[in-house]
Every structure is written in C-alpha cells, then in structure tokens.
Design a protein around this motif. Sequence first.
Motif, PDB file in Angstrom:
ATOM      1  N   MET A   1       0.827  -1.194   0.000  1.00 34.76           N
ATOM      2  CA  MET A   1       0.000   0.000   0.000  1.00 34.76           C
ATOM      3  C   MET A   1       0.870   1.256   0.000  1.00 34.76           C
ATOM      4  N   SER A   2       1.746   1.316   0.988  1.00 38.64           N
ATOM      5  CA  SER A   2       2.615   2.485   1.061  1.00 38.64           C
ATOM      6  C   SER A   2       3.859   2.269   0.209  1.00 38.64           C
ATOM      7  N   LYS A   3       3.955   3.007  -0.862  1.00 41.25           N
ATOM      8  CA  LYS A   3       5.072   2.855  -1.792  1.00 41.25           C
ATOM      9  C   LYS A   3       6.113   3.929  -1.543  1.00 41.25           C
ATOM     10  N   THR A   4       7.336   3.466  -1.389  1.00 41.27           N
ATOM     11  CA  THR A   4       8.429   4.400  -1.161  1.00 41.27           C
ATOM     12  C   THR A   4       9.458   4.244  -2.270  1.00 41.27           C
ATOM     13  N   VAL A   5       9.995   5.335  -2.731  1.00 41.79           N
ATOM     14  CA  VAL A   5      11.054   5.272  -3.736  1.00 41.79           C
ATOM     15  C   VAL A   5      12.320   5.863  -3.139  1.00 41.79           C
ATOM     16  N   ILE A   6      13.416   5.128  -3.319  1.00 41.62           N
ATOM     17  CA  ILE A   6      14.719   5.643  -2.903  1.00 41.62           C
ATOM     18  C   ILE A   6      15.567   5.762  -4.164  1.00 41.62           C
ATOM     19  N   THR A   7      16.162   6.915  -4.391  1.00 43.61           N
ATOM     20  CA  THR A   7      16.997   7.047  -5.588  1.00 43.61           C
ATOM     21  C   THR A   7      18.306   6.320  -5.347  1.00 43.61           C
ATOM     22  N   SER A   8      18.700   5.493  -6.353  1.00 44.64           N
ATOM     23  CA  SER A   8      19.848   4.622  -6.164  1.00 44.64           C
ATOM     24  C   SER A   8      20.816   4.750  -7.326  1.00 44.64           C
ATOM     25  N   SER A   9      22.091   4.491  -7.053  1.00 42.94           N
ATOM     26  CA  SER A   9      23.081   4.572  -8.135  1.00 42.94           C
ATOM     27  C   SER A   9      23.298   3.216  -8.787  1.00 42.94           C
ATOM     28  N   GLY A  10      22.675   2.167  -8.271  1.00 42.69           N
ATOM     29  CA  GLY A  10      22.807   0.836  -8.863  1.00 42.69           C
ATOM     30  C   GLY A  10      21.542   0.050  -8.643  1.00 42.69           C
ATOM     31  N   ASN A  11      21.500  -1.189  -9.144  1.00 43.65           N
ATOM     32  CA  ASN A  11      20.254  -1.941  -8.997  1.00 43.65           C
ATOM     33  C   ASN A  11      20.333  -3.056  -7.944  1.00 43.65           C
ATOM     34  N   THR A  12      21.186  -2.891  -6.951  1.00 44.81           N
ATOM     35  CA  THR A  12      21.218  -3.855  -5.845  1.00 44.81           C
ATOM     36  C   THR A  12      21.080  -3.103  -4.523  1.00 44.81           C
ATOM     37  N   LEU A  13      20.813  -3.863  -3.471  1.00 52.71           N
ATOM     38  CA  LEU A  13      20.638  -3.237  -2.158  1.00 52.71           C
ATOM     39  C   LEU A  13      21.941  -2.657  -1.620  1.00 52.71           C
ATOM     40  N   THR A  14      23.076  -3.167  -2.144  1.00 51.92           N
ATOM     41  CA  THR A  14      24.360  -2.661  -1.648  1.00 51.92           C
ATOM     42  C   THR A  14      24.793  -1.392  -2.378  1.00 51.92           C
ATOM     43  N   SER A  15      24.005  -1.009  -3.396  1.00 52.66           N
ATOM     44  CA  SER A  15      24.349   0.199  -4.150  1.00 52.66           C
ATOM     45  C   SER A  15      24.248   1.423  -3.268  1.00 52.66           C
ATOM     46  N   LYS A  16      24.958   2.428  -3.694  1.00 55.78           N
ATOM     47  CA  LYS A  16      24.909   3.678  -2.943  1.00 55.78           C
ATOM     48  C   LYS A  16      23.653   4.464  -3.303  1.00 55.78           C
ATOM     49  N   PHE A  17      23.195   5.176  -2.332  1.00 53.53           N
ATOM     50  CA  PHE A  17      22.065   6.084  -2.459  1.00 53.53           C
ATOM     51  C   PHE A  17      22.469   7.205  -3.418  1.00 53.53           C
TER      52      PHE A  17
ATOM     53  N   VAL B   1       3.320   6.622  -6.023  1.00 48.00           N
ATOM     54  CA  VAL B   1       4.325   6.563  -4.971  1.00 48.00           C
ATOM     55  C   VAL B   1       3.926   7.542  -3.867  1.00 48.00           C
ATOM     56  N   ASN B   2       4.110   7.132  -2.611  1.00 51.78           N
ATOM     57  CA  ASN B   2       3.726   8.010  -1.498  1.00 51.78           C
ATOM     58  C   ASN B   2       4.895   8.806  -0.934  1.00 51.78           C
ATOM     59  N   LYS B   3       6.091   8.208  -1.071  1.00 50.34           N
ATOM     60  CA  LYS B   3       7.231   8.834  -0.408  1.00 50.34           C
ATOM     61  C   LYS B   3       8.466   8.682  -1.278  1.00 50.34           C
ATOM     62  N   ILE B   4       9.237   9.742  -1.408  1.00 51.57           N
ATOM     63  CA  ILE B   4      10.455   9.669  -2.206  1.00 51.57           C
ATOM     64  C   ILE B   4      11.624  10.133  -1.351  1.00 51.57           C
ATOM     65  N   ILE B   5      12.659   9.303  -1.316  1.00 53.75           N
ATOM     66  CA  ILE B   5      13.852   9.662  -0.560  1.00 53.75           C
ATOM     67  C   ILE B   5      14.958   9.956  -1.561  1.00 53.75           C
ATOM     68  N   SER B   6      15.487  11.165  -1.493  1.00 57.02           N
ATOM     69  CA  SER B   6      16.552  11.546  -2.416  1.00 57.02           C
ATOM     70  C   SER B   6      17.435  12.578  -1.739  1.00 57.02           C
ATOM     71  N   GLY B   7      18.443  13.042  -2.467  1.00 56.88           N
ATOM     72  CA  GLY B   7      19.354  14.032  -1.881  1.00 56.88           C
ATOM     73  C   GLY B   7      18.859  15.448  -2.052  1.00 56.88           C
ATOM     74  N   ASP B   8      18.118  15.664  -3.127  1.00 53.62           N
ATOM     75  CA  ASP B   8      17.573  16.990  -3.369  1.00 53.62           C
ATOM     76  C   ASP B   8      16.519  16.905  -4.470  1.00 53.62           C
ATOM     77  N   PHE B   9      15.654  17.883  -4.536  1.00 49.06           N
ATOM     78  CA  PHE B   9      14.649  17.938  -5.577  1.00 49.06           C
ATOM     79  C   PHE B   9      14.724  19.303  -6.250  1.00 49.06           C
TER      80      PHE B   9
END
Lengths: 134, 106
Positions: free
Chosen positions: B1-17, B64-72
């Motif tokens: 239900m609650s969709k969150t997006v995190i901007t990522s530099s790669g396609n794995t969980l170990t990638s950097k934000f 999407v309900n929430k977006i986590i990024s460095g800046d907009f």
Amino acid sequence: MARRISPRKVVAPPSFIGFKPYGVITENTDSVELLYEEYEALKLADYDIMNHQEASKLMGISRPTFARIYESARRKIALALVEAREIKTSYGNAWMEKNWFVCNDCLARFTIPKNITARTCPVCHSFNIALLNV
Amino acid sequence: MSKTVITSSGNTLTSKFDKRFGRAEFFCLLDEATGQTSFIANEFKDANHGAGTKAAEFMVEQQVNKIISGDFGPKAKELLEKFDVQMVILQEELTIQAIVDRISKK
C-alpha cells in the motif's frame, strides 16, 4: 541554556555541492563548510547588490545577525581561496519553503503532505521533529 | 500500500544512495508493509531537459507516497507537493540497505 538560533530563510539553495581548487601546489585536504545561509547572505549582498537592511528582512533575521552571517561567509571564502581549500556547502540553520520539517535524530528533511497525519520522521520514525519555518 | 522510492546509483541493495532525483541511475521501489524491494532503471536520466519533471510525473503515475533523495529541483518539488507525495532529503552517504533498515526499524 543558550538562546536558540533563529532559522534563516534561504530562497534557493546553492546550485552546487562544493567548489574545489585545481592546480594546487601544496595539497590541503581540509575543507571549508559554507552554510546555506552564508551563501544566501553573500548572494543577496554581493550578487543582488542589496543593502543589509533589505537583505536581512528577506531572510527573516535582524540586520546585525545578517551582518554576522555575511562576515562569516566572506571569511570562509577568503580562507578557502588563500589556503586553497575545498568549499563544501551544508544545510546550516536555513529553512526554504513552507511545510518542510527536519528530524532532530537523523537530520532528514522532509515534507508532510495533507494526507499524512502522523507527525513522525519518515525515515527513523522519531517524534523529535521540528518545523523549519517557525 | 505504502510505496516508497529511494533514488539509487545501482540496482542492488548494496548500491549507494543517489543524491540526485531526476538524474538518478535507478529508483528503488520499497513496499514498507512487506519490506520488498524492486529496482527500476531511470529512463529520464539522460534527458536533455526536464528530467526532474518527468521523473516526478512517473512517480505520480506509479502512485508513490514517499520519495527519498538528496535533493529535488524546483519543478519536481512543486509537482510532488501538488500530488501530496512526501519528499525526504537525506544528505548522508548511505547504501540502499542502510536506508531500508532505518525505515523498517520501528
């Protein structure tokens, strides 16, 4: 307890993360931290050529406070130039638009849209949040 | 239900934000209820202009309900605000996993 630092209004954050000198003879790994409000003060006074009274009103602070921030900005930039240091920008005590909050625990900044009623940090779920535009 | 997006530099969980929003390499979709993640490549990252706006429109379409990024950017901000998408700005150097852990830790 010391008096709280009043938030300084910043119209737009700097369009860069930092500045780096090149062709440096003696490498200095230290950096200078330029706060958003210092960038804003410098911009208002020296780029938009406003006087301190007008500029301080725009930033929602008193003229002496503006003068202090401005002086600190100039000194930091002079330090960076003379010692060939990198300049990094950091958030400082700025607030930008309405409805932006800051989490005092993880320092995340966030908005709370109308459809969310919980007043908690969306990242660490802390209740210790503050409005940026008080 | 609650969709969150995190901007990522790669396609794995170990990638950097990734601290950019419109020009992030990947978007990590996180379902906060189940903790499931999936990665979507950002097709707007090489757009000549309007990457932030297009990415913001895409987020609204995806509900999407929430977006986590460095800046907009200003345009993306305005659009996301209008559609009641929560924006979160993080300035730390983190991996996607670290952010996911932080969110799921109650």
